[in-house]
Scaffold this active site. Structure first.
Site, PDB file in Angstrom:
ATOM      1  N   ASP A   7       9.450 -11.102   0.303  1.00  0.00           N
ATOM      2  CA  ASP A   7       8.295 -11.737   0.951  1.00  0.00           C
ATOM      3  C   ASP A   7       7.336 -10.670   1.467  1.00  0.00           C
ATOM      4  O   ASP A   7       6.843 -10.741   2.588  1.00  0.00           O
ATOM      5  CB  ASP A   7       8.789 -12.634   2.098  1.00  0.00           C
ATOM      6  CG  ASP A   7       7.723 -13.636   2.536  1.00  0.00           C
ATOM      7  OD1 ASP A   7       6.704 -13.764   1.830  1.00  0.00           O
ATOM      8  OD2 ASP A   7       7.896 -14.283   3.584  1.00  0.00           O
ATOM      9  N   PHE A  45      12.281 -19.668  15.351  1.00  0.00           N
ATOM     10  CA  PHE A  45      13.430 -19.944  16.210  1.00  0.00           C
ATOM     11  C   PHE A  45      13.086 -20.021  17.689  1.00  0.00           C
ATOM     12  O   PHE A  45      13.907 -20.395  18.494  1.00  0.00           O
ATOM     13  CB  PHE A  45      14.475 -18.841  16.012  1.00  0.00           C
ATOM     14  CG  PHE A  45      15.073 -18.855  14.646  1.00  0.00           C
ATOM     15  CD1 PHE A  45      16.100 -19.727  14.348  1.00  0.00           C
ATOM     16  CD2 PHE A  45      14.611 -18.010  13.663  1.00  0.00           C
ATOM     17  CE1 PHE A  45      16.665 -19.745  13.088  1.00  0.00           C
ATOM     18  CE2 PHE A  45      15.164 -18.019  12.398  1.00  0.00           C
ATOM     19  CZ  PHE A  45      16.190 -18.897  12.114  1.00  0.00           C
ATOM     20  N   LYS A  58      12.043 -11.332  20.224  1.00  0.00           N
ATOM     21  CA  LYS A  58      12.117 -12.643  19.577  1.00  0.00           C
ATOM     22  C   LYS A  58      13.229 -13.410  20.264  1.00  0.00           C
ATOM     23  O   LYS A  58      14.342 -12.887  20.384  1.00  0.00           O
ATOM     24  CB  LYS A  58      12.453 -12.507  18.104  1.00  0.00           C
ATOM     25  CG  LYS A  58      11.368 -11.846  17.306  1.00  0.00           C
ATOM     26  CD  LYS A  58      11.726 -11.903  15.837  1.00  0.00           C
ATOM     27  CE  LYS A  58      10.618 -11.287  15.011  1.00  0.00           C
ATOM     28  NZ  LYS A  58      10.818 -11.429  13.599  1.00  0.00           N
TER      29      LYS A  58
HETATM   30  N1  ADE Z   1       4.821  -9.959  16.525  1.00  0.00           N
HETATM   31  C1  ADE Z   1       6.016 -10.052  15.919  1.00  0.00           C
HETATM   32  N2  ADE Z   1       6.659  -8.880  16.037  1.00  0.00           N
HETATM   33  C2  ADE Z   1       5.862  -8.040  16.721  1.00  0.00           C
HETATM   34  C3  ADE Z   1       5.962  -6.690  17.139  1.00  0.00           C
HETATM   35  N3  ADE Z   1       7.034  -5.991  16.861  1.00  0.00           N
HETATM   36  N4  ADE Z   1       4.958  -6.154  17.813  1.00  0.00           N
HETATM   37  C4  ADE Z   1       3.865  -6.885  18.073  1.00  0.00           C
HETATM   38  N5  ADE Z   1       3.692  -8.142  17.701  1.00  0.00           N
HETATM   39  C5  ADE Z   1       4.692  -8.720  17.027  1.00  0.00           C
END
Ligand code: ADE
Length: 947
Positions: free
Chosen positions: A709, A595, A616
């Protein structure tokens, strides 16, 4: 001049500022050479009569060369890190006779920082070496004969730079070089317009992983919504746009700027909307109108929005209707009788009103006036219509007052006196009643021929109003005076009444009947759950989960599927915390999700220590479905609270970009972490990681959540090697997973990690998660090897179906491989529960000697001299090596006499080394496959195929 061939392509042009480019210097370069007979400056003219500055040196016959070429002083300007691009040709020493001791094929690049631009003496000792430069391609005498020179391009980074400028120097130690051009530049994020904000030229940081946060300035006639920001990345790219500006009132966005609305158009609010045409009866003459003015004689009321047409006061009402309706809708007659206005007498917004309760023998006159929002503004006289209603129709007389005979919490018995002098026969009585609190909303009525009635189905502890009227062939009388009564009991009485009935009934017919009633009840409520979905609380949804097959553990919270919420925002609200984006500081981009970017950063919480987080983001331009899918993961994660499940800190949904903030896991995903640290951990450390994952999975399965998954790529590792399960979101995780492939039934499934029943008929359960857990164990014990190596998905499915299972990775304790095999039982009810896995691993950790026997120590192949085995998957050694991508060792196997599969199946790791396989990864891959062959052989023998 010989033709030049480029040995290395120059990368795509990046936004950069050139500090020096020798190809564009028109006059003399004026670079210094030491000693005089070393480098030679040669300037030729190209076909456009522009100089080509070349520096050459070729003292390949004489030993101990130390020839220096120094550039002029180069101003650093704003650069923190500079790039030096060298283009040069280099002669292959092998192509020059008698120079083997003296000829070299490299030269050295140096630099020296200084604030002084002039008069700096050249002292080699002051210079710092950047790198030794070698050619990708050198040219030979033959190339010279063909008039081809191979041009090399090499780029080196130099920095951090702190002084005002610097010199470059090139040291030759006996090579035959022609330096054709030198270009020095630094990268920048160029001026840009994004989201109606302008961002200036920005120089990135030296540290290639940290970003420069830049605040944008709104373009003319625009104003800030969330503060517009961009981050300048090391390569001169702008990343992670945050916030935005919007065009002000009277302006609309056209090509990243705000243009004034044309005459006849207006825009009343700042925002990303276009100018609109003036509404009817309004106009705008000039450019940039915020609102359109009303034409003469038309008005806009104070509360009318600018989008509304200008209006004038209405005409008098037409077609006034007044009807009197009987109990059935088709029995309407002209208006009569007593007065109640439904919905109300004033402020009606529809052109109908119901008037009830007229008295007999009366005349009524109604005044009806239409008003609108501009009626008060107009000087036009007000217009009123009249209607007169007469009730003088000789209706029947009134009944006497109502009297209560008896009452219970849910019913009442009423009676009344018959009318004293009724000239017409009484057909029946109509009793009207309603909850006092809801008088205007609804009422109920019932009929009786006797002067008494029992009304049941009332709510306990509620005030009711009752009245009665008679009906004769001439119509209805007016209603009796109202009788008010509050039912007794408390509001749960009704349920308890029914409960008592149920108890009495079940006591009478016995336990079996109770079972039938309860089953029916569950079936009915199950069938009807769609109807109640929107109204269910999370508690009720949890209960729905149980009915869907999950039996919760007492005292353990269960998972609620966010999709059971009609409004996904409600699930977000219930399970996540909204974070004010000013508490988040984004520091760098660490990856890309389906996303949008995944960043790392810091989260401040008042009264708490700042923590590292992963963020994210949902990139702009998403549709509502993408936003919902993106946030679904947060609604799921927010329900979990366990040290081996990735923790949700919160979400940003009220401003852009939408973000999910989770705890930061320093070592990233488990699969790549293990690949980067191949062979670095003790077995106990690996078992510790597996124990953590199993514990997280036990928690999820207790909550009734099926992951679907589970794979090492979806496990994150923190700095203490704690593993946490991540990547939630049901179907979405599979969309996102590059390993997920489409099955013949159309589902997207990560075949190598998925249990056969889930692949064949989508039977996902905690037992199918247990199968995936076995695969994760195998990934961990093989340090991130790909399950089933390069076998195709189809071959994986077929071989599993035939009973094949992954062999133990090299160095894997027997106990762990046995646990894996246990997880991979075809019959899913035979697989271990996660609680069993956790206690089994705990026992191994408490008793490390149980981890000592390794699979390779105990596997020995029964000798079967002279007997050729028949392997279903591989026909020849060549095919076998091809299938595991080790074809390069075919000749090693043949030369050492391994030309049958059963001879290969007896090989040990020493044998593999002895035949010349030197790389540990390749030894590991071959020996793993050898173990597979052995297992297959044993399996075939068990089936009785080979005696
Ligand atoms: N990549 C995706 N989620 C993460 C996280 N919580 N800590 C470090 N790298 C990541």
């Amino acid at each position: 001049m010989p033709e030049l061939q480029h040995a290395a392509a120059v990368c795509d042009p990046v936004p950069s500022v050139v500090l020096l480019d020798t190809t564009s210097v028109l006059g003399e370069l004026g670079w210094k050479t030491y000693p005089i007979n070393g480098w030679d400056a040669i300037t030729e003219m190209d076909e456009h009569n522009r100089p080509i500055h070349t520096f050459q040196v070729c003292n390949v016959m004489e030993p101990n060369q130390n020839n220096w070429l120094r550039s002029n002083w180069i101003s650093r300007q704003a650069a923190q890190k500079i790039y030096v691009e060298l283009r040069f040709t280099l002669r292959d020493c092998n192509s020059i006779p008698w120079v083997s001791g003296t000829c070299k094929e490299t030269f050295n690049l140096f630099y020296h920082e200084t604030d002084e631009a002039h008069g700096v003496k050249f002292k080699p000792a002051q210079y710092t070496k950047v790198d030794t430069i070698a050619a990708d391609e050198s040219f030979t005498q033959m190339d010279l004969g063909d008039r081809i020179l191979k041009l090399n391009t090499e780029v080196r980074e130099v920095g951090p730079m702190t002084r005002k400028g610097f010199y470059l120097a090139f040291q030759d130690i006996g090579a035959c070089i022609a330096l054709v051009s030198v270009k020095v530049y630094y990268k920048k994020c160029p001026f840009t317009l994004r989201n109606l904000a302008s961002f200036p030229d920005t120089v990135p940081r030296v540290d290639s992983s940290s970003l420069v946060e830049v605040r944008g300035a709104c373009v003319d006639h625009a104003e800030e919504r969330d503060t517009p920001k961009l981050f300048c990345g090391a390569d001169g790219d702008w990343l992670v746009p945050l916030g935005r500006c919007v065009c002000s009132v009277g302006y609309e966005e056209i090509d990243n700027s705000c243009a004034a609305c044309h005459p006849g158009f207006y825009k009343a609010y700042a925002g990303n909307i276009k100018c609109s045409k003036c509404p009817p009866h309004s106009f705008s003459y000039g450019e940039g109108a915020a609102i359109c003015r009303c034409e003469k004689g038309f008005f806009r009321a104070e509360k009318d929005p600018p989008t509304m047409a200008c209006t004038r006061p209405p005409s008098p009402p037409r077609n006034i209707n007044c009807k009197r309706c009987g109990p059935e809708p088709d029995q309407c007659q002209l208006c009569e009788e007593e007065l109640r206005f439904l919905p109300r007498p004033l402020g009606l917004t529809n052109a109908t009103v119901t008037v009830v309760d007229f008295s007999a023998h009366a005349n009524y006159t109604f005044e009806i006036e239409s008003l609108n929002g501009v009626s008060d503004m107009s000087s036009f006289p007000r217009q009123i219509a009249f209607i007169t209603v007469s009730t003088d129709q000789g209706g029947p007389s009134l009944v006497g007052a109502l009297k209560k005979d008896w009452a219970s919490p849910n019913s009442i018995a009423l009676s009344w006196q018959q009318p004293e002098q009724s000239t017409l026969p009484i057909l029946d009585y109509e009793i009207k009643y309603y909850e006092k609190e809801h008088e205007q909303l609804s009422y109920s009525s019932t009929r009786t021929k006797a002067p008494s009635v029992i009304i049941s189905g009332l709510k306990a502890a509620t005030w009711y109003v009752f009245s009665v009227r008679t009906r004769t062939p001439a119509g209805y009388s007016s209603y009796s005076p109202k009788y008010e009564y509050e039912t007794t009991g408390d509001s749960s009485d009704m349920a308890s009444d029914q409960g008592q009935v149920l108890v009495i009934v079940t006591a009478a017919v016995g336990g079996f009947t109770l079972l039938v009633i309860l089953t029916l009840f569950l079936l009915i409520t199950g069938r009807c759950q769609w109807y109640f979905k929107a109204k269910m609380t999370s508690e009720e949804k949890r209960r729905t989960n149980y009915q869907n097959g999950h039996v919760p553990f007492p005292g353990i919270k269960t998972y609620v599927d966010p999709d059971t919420y009609e409004d996904p925002a409600q699930a977000i609200h219930e399970f996540t915390k909204e974070i004010d984006p000013s508490r988040i500081r984004i520091e760098r981009v660490i990856g890309a999700g389906e996303f949008g970017e995944v960043c790392s950063g810091r989260l401040r919480t008042p009264g708490k220590k700042e923590i590292a987080v992963a963020i994210k983001t949902l990139k702009g331009g998403y549709v509502e479905r993408q936003r919902r899918d993106f946030l679904r993961e947060a609604s799921i994660m927010g329900q979990f609270d366990h040290p081996n499940i990735i923790r949700l800190e919160g979400v940003v949904t009220k401003s852009r970009p939408v973000m999910i903030v989770v705890e930061y896991m320093e070592n990233g995903s488990l699969d790549s972490f293990l690949r980067q640290h191949d062979g670095h951990f003790t077995v106990i450390q690996l078992v510790g990681m597996l124990r953590g994952i199993a514990s997280g999975m036990k928690y999820l399965s207790d909550m009734g959540y099926v992951h679907r998954d589970l794979a090492a790529r979806n496990i994150l590792v923190n700095s203490n090697l704690v593993c946490k399960v991540s990547d939630f979101g049901l179907s979405r995780v599979l969309e996102d997973d590059p390993e997920a492939a489409y099955t013949t039934t159309g589902g997207k499934i990560p075949i190598r990690w998925t249990a056969p029943e889930a692949i064949s008929y989508r039977k996902f359960s905690s037992a199918s998660d247990a199968w995936s857990y076995g695969i994760v164990m195998w990934e961990v014990m093989s340090y991130g090897e790909r399950p089933y190596w390069e076998m195709s998905n189809q071959d994986v499915i077929l071989s599993i179906e035939e009973g094949y299972r992954l062999p133990a990775p090299m160095g894997c304790p027997v106990a762990l491989h046995q646990l894996m095999l246990h997880c991979w039982q075809k019959e899913r009810s035979h697989r271990p529960k996660f609680t069993d896995v956790v206690s089994f691993l705990d026992k191994l950790i408490r008793n490390p000697s149980s981890l000592l026997p390794l699979v390779e120590d105990i596997q020995s192949l029964p000798e079967s001299p002279g007997e050729e085995m028949d392997y279903p998957m591989f026909i020849s050694i060549g095919d076998w090596l091809d299938s595991i991508k080790m074809s390069q060792y075919k000749s090693n196997f043949m030369a050492a006499g391994y030309n049958t599969l059963d001879s290969v199946a007896r090989m040990s790791i020493e044998d593999v080394r002895r035949i010349g396989v030197e790389l540990i990864g390749h030894q590991r891959r071959i020996i793993s496959s050898v173990q597979t062959l052995r297992l297959q052989l044993l399996h075939e023998q068990e089936k009785g195929f080979h005696v």
